[in-house]
Design an enzyme around this catalytic site. Structure first.
Site, PDB file in Angstrom:
ATOM      1  N   GLU A 187       0.845  -1.185   0.000  1.00  0.00           N
ATOM      2  CA  GLU A 187       0.000   0.000   0.000  1.00  0.00           C
ATOM      3  C   GLU A 187       0.888   1.246   0.000  1.00  0.00           C
ATOM      4  O   GLU A 187       1.750   1.393   0.877  1.00  0.00           O
ATOM      5  CB  GLU A 187      -0.914  -0.011   1.241  1.00  0.00           C
ATOM      6  CG  GLU A 187      -1.942  -1.133   1.167  1.00  0.00           C
ATOM      7  CD  GLU A 187      -2.570  -1.472   2.512  1.00  0.00           C
ATOM      8  OE1 GLU A 187      -2.433  -0.692   3.461  1.00  0.00           O
ATOM      9  OE2 GLU A 187      -3.198  -2.547   2.608  1.00  0.00           O
ATOM     10  N   GLU A 234      -5.103  -6.140   2.810  1.00  0.00           N
ATOM     11  CA  GLU A 234      -3.944  -6.900   3.280  1.00  0.00           C
ATOM     12  C   GLU A 234      -4.062  -8.387   3.005  1.00  0.00           C
ATOM     13  O   GLU A 234      -3.073  -9.059   2.684  1.00  0.00           O
ATOM     14  CB  GLU A 234      -3.716  -6.667   4.781  1.00  0.00           C
ATOM     15  CG  GLU A 234      -3.172  -5.291   5.143  1.00  0.00           C
ATOM     16  CD  GLU A 234      -4.217  -4.185   5.116  1.00  0.00           C
ATOM     17  OE1 GLU A 234      -5.420  -4.486   4.963  1.00  0.00           O
ATOM     18  OE2 GLU A 234      -3.826  -3.005   5.245  1.00  0.00           O
ATOM     19  N   PHE A 266       2.025  -1.638   8.686  1.00  0.00           N
ATOM     20  CA  PHE A 266       2.342  -1.781  10.106  1.00  0.00           C
ATOM     21  C   PHE A 266       2.145  -3.258  10.448  1.00  0.00           C
ATOM     22  O   PHE A 266       1.200  -3.873   9.948  1.00  0.00           O
ATOM     23  CB  PHE A 266       1.390  -0.947  10.979  1.00  0.00           C
ATOM     24  CG  PHE A 266       1.662   0.530  10.968  1.00  0.00           C
ATOM     25  CD1 PHE A 266       2.338   1.150  12.015  1.00  0.00           C
ATOM     26  CD2 PHE A 266       1.236   1.311   9.899  1.00  0.00           C
ATOM     27  CE1 PHE A 266       2.583   2.518  11.995  1.00  0.00           C
ATOM     28  CE2 PHE A 266       1.483   2.684   9.874  1.00  0.00           C
ATOM     29  CZ  PHE A 266       2.156   3.290  10.924  1.00  0.00           C
ATOM     30  N   ASP A 314       0.901  -4.604  12.839  1.00  0.00           N
ATOM     31  CA  ASP A 314      -0.423  -4.852  13.413  1.00  0.00           C
ATOM     32  C   ASP A 314      -1.420  -5.331  12.367  1.00  0.00           C
ATOM     33  O   ASP A 314      -2.414  -5.969  12.710  1.00  0.00           O
ATOM     34  CB  ASP A 314      -0.955  -3.560  14.027  1.00  0.00           C
ATOM     35  CG  ASP A 314       0.068  -2.881  14.914  1.00  0.00           C
ATOM     36  OD1 ASP A 314      -0.100  -2.897  16.129  1.00  0.00           O
ATOM     37  OD2 ASP A 314       1.066  -2.349  14.388  1.00  0.00           O
ATOM     38  N   PHE A 315      -1.167  -4.976  11.117  1.00  0.00           N
ATOM     39  CA  PHE A 315      -2.142  -5.318  10.080  1.00  0.00           C
ATOM     40  C   PHE A 315      -1.956  -6.741   9.565  1.00  0.00           C
ATOM     41  O   PHE A 315      -2.746  -7.202   8.732  1.00  0.00           O
ATOM     42  CB  PHE A 315      -2.083  -4.328   8.909  1.00  0.00           C
ATOM     43  CG  PHE A 315      -2.122  -2.880   9.306  1.00  0.00           C
ATOM     44  CD1 PHE A 315      -2.649  -2.465  10.526  1.00  0.00           C
ATOM     45  CD2 PHE A 315      -1.611  -1.903   8.461  1.00  0.00           C
ATOM     46  CE1 PHE A 315      -2.654  -1.120  10.889  1.00  0.00           C
ATOM     47  CE2 PHE A 315      -1.624  -0.559   8.807  1.00  0.00           C
ATOM     48  CZ  PHE A 315      -2.140  -0.165  10.032  1.00  0.00           C
ATOM     49  N   ILE A 316      -0.929  -7.447  10.054  1.00  0.00           N
ATOM     50  CA  ILE A 316      -0.854  -8.865   9.667  1.00  0.00           C
ATOM     51  C   ILE A 316      -2.032  -9.631  10.270  1.00  0.00           C
ATOM     52  O   ILE A 316      -2.332 -10.732   9.832  1.00  0.00           O
ATOM     53  CB  ILE A 316       0.464  -9.565  10.049  1.00  0.00           C
ATOM     54  CG1 ILE A 316       0.662  -9.649  11.559  1.00  0.00           C
ATOM     55  CG2 ILE A 316       1.648  -8.916   9.362  1.00  0.00           C
ATOM     56  CD1 ILE A 316       1.748 -10.627  11.969  1.00  0.00           C
ATOM     57  N   HIS A 322      -1.066   0.336  16.261  1.00  0.00           N
ATOM     58  CA  HIS A 322       0.030   0.633  15.323  1.00  0.00           C
ATOM     59  C   HIS A 322       1.391   0.433  15.977  1.00  0.00           C
ATOM     60  O   HIS A 322       2.371   1.042  15.554  1.00  0.00           O
ATOM     61  CB  HIS A 322      -0.052   2.087  14.845  1.00  0.00           C
ATOM     62  CG  HIS A 322      -1.117   2.353  13.836  1.00  0.00           C
ATOM     63  ND1 HIS A 322      -2.445   2.434  14.168  1.00  0.00           N
ATOM     64  CD2 HIS A 322      -1.059   2.549  12.488  1.00  0.00           C
ATOM     65  CE1 HIS A 322      -3.154   2.698  13.073  1.00  0.00           C
ATOM     66  NE2 HIS A 322      -2.340   2.759  12.054  1.00  0.00           N
TER      67      HIS A 322
END
Ligand SMILES: Cc1ncc(C[n+]2csc(CCOP(=O)(O)OP(=O)(O)O)c2C)c(N)n1
Ligand SMILES: Cc1ncc(C[n+]2csc(CCOP(=O)(O)OP(=O)(O)O)c2C)c(N)n1
Ligand SMILES: [Mg+2]
Ligand SMILES: [Mg+2]
Lengths: 321, 328, 321, 328
Positions: free
Chosen positions: D29, D60, D83, D85-87, D129
């Site tokens: 992104e 994602e 970030f 966290d987005f996994i 984040h």
């Protein structure tokens, strides 16, 4: 056959929009002074969206906010004192300084929180609306998200769920044409996002997101509609004047494009309407500006004078009793 | 006392709580007429109706987030994820929303929900239907994590989880669903508080710390060793978060030798947490051997039934590990 | 102006369909004898879908299969010997006994694998099609999934991605009206799934999923279309005759409904077509049945005679060199 | 030798590999004009063009699955998750598909992809984040996991990760992006093999095992202690999976006292794996104190900057833990 809006509402809409604008301009300043930590996402240029929608809502109606949600907060009558205190990470902030700009919430007025996750609030909104229907309340949930968020799976799954269960939720997409640097033409192959309602067999409408009156009026109708029929998707087409966040140099768009949109300023537009319809005088508006500035000064003072949270309390809210 | 299966125990816990509290609703894929992937909720639709037993589309992310949203607004939802492998799709609402909303909103929210999901291998479900992923959720402050090993525990712990004001991940064990256990009569309500381990067998020579479907297996091995004069204590952790450190440490101090057993693959598994906790405690000076772990192999779960059975701790491997500790 | 299909193709379609039917009937038997471990998902009644589509494809075209994908495997010319061996968990199976029915794959004929995750193959398909476009091949990727899978976020995100990037991928939804026990009316608020193409600005069509000839013909056109224009959504409306998996007691539907659909059997239908158009005689068809049965007996013998995989090799394929 | 930042090192690694191998593509992104959330890829679009530096929609799950599909069909994709966290949104394709496809297809597939993502707190990003989620991916057989602590390591390890034929999760450290380090001249290619820890400071009294942004912090503390005559060895794990057990065990045998430090919250963190590995090894008899862990507190990362700084291991806390070991 437009519905007639009272002077009070006209004033409320105008005042909230200028309050929001000034609040953010001020936040940006404090940010640059290093007083605000982390990042912040301004909605300058988009004020009409959250304010137009939320001004229709009752306290009992829930909203799910976005990272770019100050207009939504102010629309829902949140205290800018506690918002400002939260930005400064103070114990008196909405989240006791634990959440910051991206997690502003005020359950007492029905804001179930802003979200740092793009699309993160959409599934939550279905649950809130589920509760409303389960408890036979006559309130609704309004879920805000951006154009970019409609590309997340969360959007799809949630709108589908809400539709199948006919939940009283109004999905409001603030289409500002970009997700960070990415123009919607690079992230989706349609230009009218309300088409996405088709997948769920629900109603979708697309509005001028800089026209606070039309947003207000359509929200009045929409609230009635979703209470009776279940979800609806309302797309508000607007523009963000500033960068995505503090660090954005905006290489991805032209100054010309930005300037053209600045011409369509929702505040200027509503102000001109008020004047031309002789609802308020120039002086009236001027007074509102002064009042808003005073409110913001008070908020800053409140925030700056507030204490920092203590490390000793850090475990208090990890778990509920 | 009567005997019921682990699956029935789960069903009874949900049903009793739903009778007691009209704000409990239950979301999941095919939990209604179908009774859920493992038949756990068979019959509940008839009793509670479609308003409360709610079949969902196949949308793990949305239903988990929906449960969180309902929990934040006054309901107490239970959500079933058909196989624990599918929490891969629900991590965002579970971890970033449900677990953090109380904290990140400064205490304004509470999120009383239970995410129930069956874990473990042994059913021929292969790589994507057999994982034991409890370690992930144990690493998320804000979540509580429970894995019961008996019908009695399943019922008492699930009732407590449903009454808890926090998001609880309640991991059931596929291979235990059909096992029977003694539980009190229907009218005799009991709850088991979260955060208490249970010494399932008292012993003095070696401690085995374990949970879930490895508990009966370790008990069996312990029974065999008792004939050889080796007296094994078997501690069932039951609640992984919050962890009952005191219980584990006391047992370790008593025996001086600790074996941690779980089905999940070893690297990064919760066994590391348990072992490290015991080591870095007042039990350290009492340890007469290294704290050992015996866990699943670091491989995806294979389909072939013989291999599937061999890559998790078998009775033989447990016995071998016990002997290693004994002879250390 | 239907395209004319050769006798060879007619035969191929018919033969593959009966092979698939008998293969599954046999698998069900072996399952009941305890020879097959785990679970298995039969596509009896849906044979025309995967076989109609895949028979059009070249080896270089990729497919992503579903858990209910034996028709897709057979359509793509996979060896039923190795399929059967995989069911029995043998070392000679497609996955060396490691994957079982839900993970059948044959990279040598372009099958990138079945999936145990509903919708799990859809994002993978975008990647495969990305490679095809990146390497300027003139092949396409066909991605199979069910009606239920279209409610997963993976569906939404992937179709959007494929559309924005104009990837050569044909999305094929086998709509058998149910996801396990859940009728589509309970999982979505539309009855024509091809409407979901609207969200991505792509073409969507809906076909009789029991008409192997129309599926074949439309796939020929679709392949050309997606190579030129990017993705397309093709919905094949059909029905599964048996339970979702071994343990399904089918309380959620009536015997009448099932029986009505059995009347629409795709194999019977194509057989009648072949006879009425005098492409083949009754004896010809009879011979094909005998041949198919022999093929299956050979496959069972092969599978049963094959060795189990060894625990010593268990680590071999966890990581590549 | 020249000095570049950690972010530049990452960029150089990607760029050098992309020049070398036209089959490498890069998805993410806002990685193009915008240069990614942290400017890591600034300028790469100009060099490699839109066909290879590919801005994606905010999806994602799909982009991770897309990378896996591209990897299975001959490309070598890099995917950036803005970030870590987005996994949470990408676990399904990462864990059930990318990590398992080789194994579950009997060796037919290989999935040479790198998922790059920045982890850690300290930027005021708050709860969603700032997480350090490496423990999750370490618990997934089929994945490799790397967290570099210096520009030198970042470049050499990323190049190796890109050439590796397996899915590699490469976790960068936000707070290290701007730190500078010495690396060889542009033409002097080097790779650092995955699976090798690095002794960043040789010592004999106490071993600190750590990784990521805690490495410079531990080195600083070690430097301070050297003045007091306490000689600390600092081992940078670098590759969490596969773990260089030999290196850790050797160091533990030498010093007899081990402190494990990481930023991720303690419960269920990878520190448990490291500590347990050391304990249940031939180093056990050499241990003169319990293996200690000093990790992030078990709380979500708060926004307030002072609290944010205090809930992870600070220099003071590290020094305190060292003293505890020293005085044990
Ligand atoms: C799941 C997730 N992915 C990526 C991001 C990083 N991010 C923050 S805002 C943003 C753009 C969002 O675009 P849009 O939904 O249109 O909202 P806008 O910022 O334009 O108001 C991105 C990519 C995030 N916070 N969460
Ligand atoms: C992510 C995920 N959720 C749930 C399941 C359990 N499950 C397996 S098949 C199935 C139904 C799928 O329905 P559909 O996509 O219509 O395919 P069909 O089985 O009808 O062919 C479900 C719910 C799963 N395997 N994966
Ligand atoms: Mg936007
Ligand atoms: Mg179906």
């Amino acid at each position: 056959m437009n519905m007639i809006l009272s002077k009070t509402i006209h004033k409320e809409l105008y005042y909230k929009m200028i309050l929001c604008r000034k609040f953010e301009e001020n936040a940006a300043k404090m940010f640059n002074l290093g007083k605000i930590h982390g990042t912040t996402h301004l909605c300058i240029g988009e004020e009409a969206t959250g304010i137009g929608v939320c001004s229709v809502l009752a306290k009992e109606d829930y909203i799910l906010q976005t990272h770019r949600g100050h207009n939504q907060s102010i629309g829902k009558n949140m205290s800018i004192k506690r918002m400002m205190a939260e930005f400064l990470g103070k114990a008196t902030g909405y989240c006791k300084g634990m959440g910051g700009s991206m997690h502003i919430a005020d359950f007492s007025v029905g804001s179930l929180g802003a979200n740092g996750i793009v699309g993160g609030g959409i599934p939550i909104a279905t649950g809130a609306a589920f509760t409303q229907r389960y408890t036979k309340s006559d309130s609704i949930t309004v879920c805000f998200f951006g154009d970019g968020a409609t590309n997340e799976g969360a959007f799809h799954e949630s709108l589908n769920l809400a539709s199948v269960w006919k939940l009283p939720v109004l999905f409001v997409c603030t289409n500002n044409l970009y997700g960070m640097s990415t123009h919607i033409s690079k992230s989706m192959n349609i230009s009218d996002i309300s088409l996405r309602a088709t997948s769920y067999g629900i109603k979708g409408i697309s509005l001028d997101g800089n026209d606070v009156l039309s947003i207000y009026r359509e929200t009045v109708k929409a609230k009635e509609y979703v209470l009776k029929n279940g979800p609806m998707l309302m797309v508000l087409n607007t523009y963000r004047w500033t960068g995505h966040s503090k660090s954005d140099t905006q290489e991805y768009r032209t100054k010309k494009e930005v300037d053209e949109w600045k011409e369509k300023c929702p505040i200027k537009r509503h102000g001109e309407y008020l004047l031309s319809h002789m609802l308020f005088s120039k002086e009236d508006l001027e007074l509102m500006h002064i009042q808003a500035e005073q409110e913001i000064r008070d908020a800053v003072t409140f925030a700056e004078d507030s204490p920092e949270p203590c490390i000793e309390n850090i475990l208090d809210d990890v778990y509920a009793e | 006392m009567r005997e019921i299966t682990y699956a029935q125990a789960v069903r009874e816990a949900m049903s009793e709580e739903m009778r007691r509290n009209p704000n409990i609703v239950f979301f999941g894929e095919d939990i209604g007429v179908y009774g859920g992937g493992f038949g756990v909720s068979l019959g509940m639709l008839d009793e509670f109706g479609e308003d409360r037993i709610i079949d969902t589309p196949i949308s793990e992310l949305a239903i988990t987030g929906c449960a969180a949203g309902a929990a934040m607004t006054g309901l107490r939802p239970i959500v079933e994820i058909m196989f624990s492998d599918f929490i891969t799709l629900a991590m965002e609402p579970l971890v970033n929303q449900a677990a953090k909303n109380r904290f990140q909103f400064g205490g304004q929210a509470s999120v009383p929900m239970v995410l129930r999901t069956p874990g473990g291998s042994g059913t021929g479900g292969a790589e994507q239907h057999s994982q034991s992923l409890e370690a992930w959720v144990c690493h998320v402050p804000g979540l509580k994590v429970v894995i019961p090993s008996t019908a009695y525990d399943a019922k008492g712990l699930l009732k407590a989880a449903i009454r808890d004001n926090n998001p609880v991940v309640f991991i059931e064990q596929k291979l235990l669903y059909c096992t029977k256990g003694v539980v009190p009569e229907v009218g005799d309500e009991y709850l088991i508080p979260l955060g208490k381990a249970d010494v399932k067998r008292i012993g003095k020579d070696i401690t085995i710390i374990t949970y879930g479907r490895m508990v009966p297996r370790c008990l069996k091995v312990a029974g065999q060793f008792s004939k050889q004069g080796i007296d094994i204590e078997v501690v069932d952790v039951r609640t992984l978060v919050p962890l009952d450190k005191t219980c584990l440490i006391e047992s370790a101090k008593k025996t001086g030798k600790v074996l941690v057993v779980h089905e999940a693959c070893q690297t990064g598994g919760y066994g590391g947490e348990i072992a490290s906790t015991v080591v870095d405690s007042e039990a350290f000076p009492y340890l007469t051997a290294p704290v050992k772990r015996l866990c699943g192999m670091d491989v995806p779960i294979p389909y072939n039934r013989y291999l599937e059975a061999q890559i998790v701790p078998t009775e033989d491997k447990i016995a071998e590990a016990v002997m290693q500790l004994q002879n250390y």
